[in-house]
Enzyme design. Structure first.
Site, PDB file in Angstrom:
ATOM      1  N   LYS A 175       2.642  57.396  24.859  1.00  0.00           N
ATOM      2  CA  LYS A 175       3.421  58.640  25.027  1.00  0.00           C
ATOM      3  C   LYS A 175       3.228  59.330  23.879  1.00  0.00           C
ATOM      4  O   LYS A 175       3.495  58.885  22.781  1.00  0.00           O
ATOM      5  CB  LYS A 175       4.876  58.320  25.389  1.00  0.00           C
ATOM      6  CG  LYS A 175       5.032  57.364  26.749  1.00  0.00           C
ATOM      7  CD  LYS A 175       6.575  57.169  26.912  1.00  0.00           C
ATOM      8  CE  LYS A 175       6.819  56.036  28.318  1.00  0.00           C
ATOM      9  NZ  LYS A 175       6.446  56.980  29.449  1.00  0.00           N
ATOM     10  N   ARG A 204       5.602  48.437  37.237  1.00  0.00           N
ATOM     11  CA  ARG A 204       5.010  47.991  38.556  1.00  0.00           C
ATOM     12  C   ARG A 204       4.532  46.562  38.272  1.00  0.00           C
ATOM     13  O   ARG A 204       4.520  45.680  39.041  1.00  0.00           O
ATOM     14  CB  ARG A 204       4.452  48.881  39.354  1.00  0.00           C
ATOM     15  CG  ARG A 204       3.135  49.141  38.651  1.00  0.00           C
ATOM     16  CD  ARG A 204       2.194  50.721  39.153  1.00  0.00           C
ATOM     17  NE  ARG A 204       3.229  51.547  38.627  1.00  0.00           N
ATOM     18  CZ  ARG A 204       2.970  52.786  38.954  1.00  0.00           C
ATOM     19  NH1 ARG A 204       1.876  53.430  39.684  1.00  0.00           N
ATOM     20  NH2 ARG A 204       3.779  53.983  38.370  1.00  0.00           N
TER      21      ARG A 204
END
Length: 514
Positions: A272, A347
């Protein structure tokens, strides 16, 4: 100090000086009040037009402590008004009461519309004031609870509240806020597990922590990959936290829940950048909501409910052992997963947990499965402050999704429906004979069409739930809850207060005593 002591009295005439040191009146027009309170409000309005428009403190010798706090909801008869008007007004009212020095405020909810959507106005007001009063775990540990949590008792002028239910659910919400909002060292994976162990001491919830590397790599290979660069740092080692509750009566519903607990989301090798890392210690909000719901279950002890939760806790650290895009990892369900983007790690952490619970659900009574996660920026953009519910066909046809949606509205924890579609499954299909499914594209979810729906398709395939659709012999209802937009109350992921969603919605559907 824990959740403030809650008591109720039957009518305003029963309120004694020793019971309270302030009176907060929550309502729309305050037209139902009798003199002298109505006269005091009218007199104040003659001099200050803010009275009745926003929460204000009035001085009145007709109320305990001479503190009269008028907290208006605003209109309640428009198409878009809902029970959260009372939640918000309660937050404003208790903030003023606390700032004014009250420690034992009384709350009187008036002008409640006689329609079903406002049935829980008083209860939702209680949850609103508790949200406002919450202080972070780090602050409580530094200063001491009593130094910063000054409200000792709240008295509601009502005869309708289920006090036991409200306190139990609020204990769950409080735990959820702690788990979600606490900084990444204090709530690293193993310390997250320690908090859960302590929280369920002496309850009927069994807590099991799996942190052995070999076991995780064998049974939770996708989670182990996400945490691969963290194994060498003892305090950051990944783990799976399993919570189990079985009611003492004949089981009628079995809930299998998975929570995402990324204790710090760096993005991994797909780092990020641009200041987007601040607030990523809150990427454990899904697991916090799951654990908070189980806490409410532990307090209420429902006889006919079975709840099994698995929390995947990891930090996707960056280092020489970090997993990277293009890797192909075989999931617990035997599905070959090609990694598309390491910042789509949540996920992966949930998929193997979901696969384990899928196997158990096949043997359970009336099972339903849930994944809860702060998963995608797309959910926050498309749904705003609402939880996105992404169900499979079975969850829509058996009434689970409709019941959860209704409870979310009635209890002030609203969600919106995002049905799973064929495009979502097409999007994650393997591209070669070397892989079965793609974890993610390599662009931001917020810039991807159906960016919060297609992860549910990935979870379905990677966990083996695609073998239990409506065309199978054992269909399993499954709902994915993306709380990226609803997990904090201001949209500020670094400083906002965690909401503990979807505790209120889940409790309202499965635990509320009607």
């Amino acid at each position: 100090m824990a959740t403030p002591l809650l008591q109720q009295i039957s009518d305003i005439a029963s309120l004694q000086e020793g019971d309270a040191d302030a009176l907060i009146i929550i309502g729309s027009t305050f037209s139902s009040l009798s003199a002298p309170l109505a006269e005091a409000i009218a007199a104040a309005q003659a001099h200050d037009k803010r009275v009745g428009q926003s929460a204000q403190l009035l001085i009145s010798d007709h109320v305990p402590g001479e503190r009269l706090i008028v907290a208006p909801t605003g209109p309640l008869d428009r198409d878009y008004d809902d029970v959260r008007r009372f939640y918000d007004a309660a937050r404003e009212g208790i903030r003023i009461a606390q700032q004014a020095g009250a420690t034992k405020p009384a709350v009187w909810v008036v002008d409640v519309p006689a329609t079903s959507e406002f049935n829980n106005a008083e209860a939702v007001s209680f949850f609103g004031l508790c949200q406002e009063l919450y202080e972070p775990l780090e602050a409580r540990e530094h200063f001491g609870d009593e130094a910063i949590e000054t409200i000792e008792k709240v008295t509601f002028v009502s005869g309708q509240l289920d006090v036991g239910y409200l306190l139990a659910v609020e204990e769950g919400r409080r735990a959820g806020r702690d788990l979600c909002g606490t900084e990444p060292e204090r709530m690293a994976p193993i310390r997250f597990a320690e908090y859960c162990k302590n929280m369920f001491l002496g309850t009927d919830v069994k807590v099991t922590v799996i942190d052995d590397r070999m076991q995780l790599e064998h049974e939770y290979p996708l989670l182990a990959a996400v945490g691969r660069a963290s194994f060498s740092t003892p305090r950051q080692r990944p783990c799976v936290i399993r919570l189990e509750y079985t009611g003492s009566g004949e089981i009628t519903d079995s809930l299998f829940m998975v929570g995402k607990a990324i204790t710090y989301d760096t993005g991994g090798a797909d780092l990020k950048t641009g200041g987007h890392m601040a607030g990523m210690s809150r990427d454990k909000g899904g697991a916090a909501g799951v654990a908070g719901f189980v806490k409410a279950v532990a307090e209420l002890k429902p006889n006919n409910l079975k709840v099994v939760a698995e929390i995947g806790a990891a930090r996707n650290s960056i280092g020489s052992d970090a997993f990277v895009s293009d890797e192909i990892i075989t999931s617990h369900a035997g599905v070959r997963v090609r990694i598309g983007n390491t910042d789509a790690e949540g996920r992966l952490v949930m998929a193997d947990c979901l696969s384990h619970l899928r196997e158990e659900a096949l043997q359970a009574v009336n099972p339903s499965l849930y994944t809860v996660a702060t998963l995608t920026g797309h959910a926050a953009l498309s749904k705003g402050p609402y939880t996105a519910l992404v169900p499979n066909t079975q969850a829509q046809s058996n009434g689970v999704i409709s019941g959860l949606l209704q409870a979310s509205e009635l209890w002030g924890d609203p969600a919106e429906l995002s049905p799973s579609r064929r495009e979502d499954f097409d999007f994650v299909q393997g591209r070669t004979k070397a892989d079965d499914v793609l974890s993610s594209n390599n662009g931001p979810s917020a810039m991807t069409k159906r960016g919060h729906q297609f992860p549910m398709a990935f979870l379905t395939i990677s966990a083996g739930l695609d073998k239990h659709g409506k065309n199978s012999q054992q269909p399993l209802p499954y709902i994915h809850l993306d709380i990226a937009g609803s997990g904090v109350d201001t949209g500020d992921w670094q400083h906002g207060k965690p909401t503990s969603t979807p505790v209120l919605a889940l409790a309202g559907h499965f635990l509320a005593r009607h």
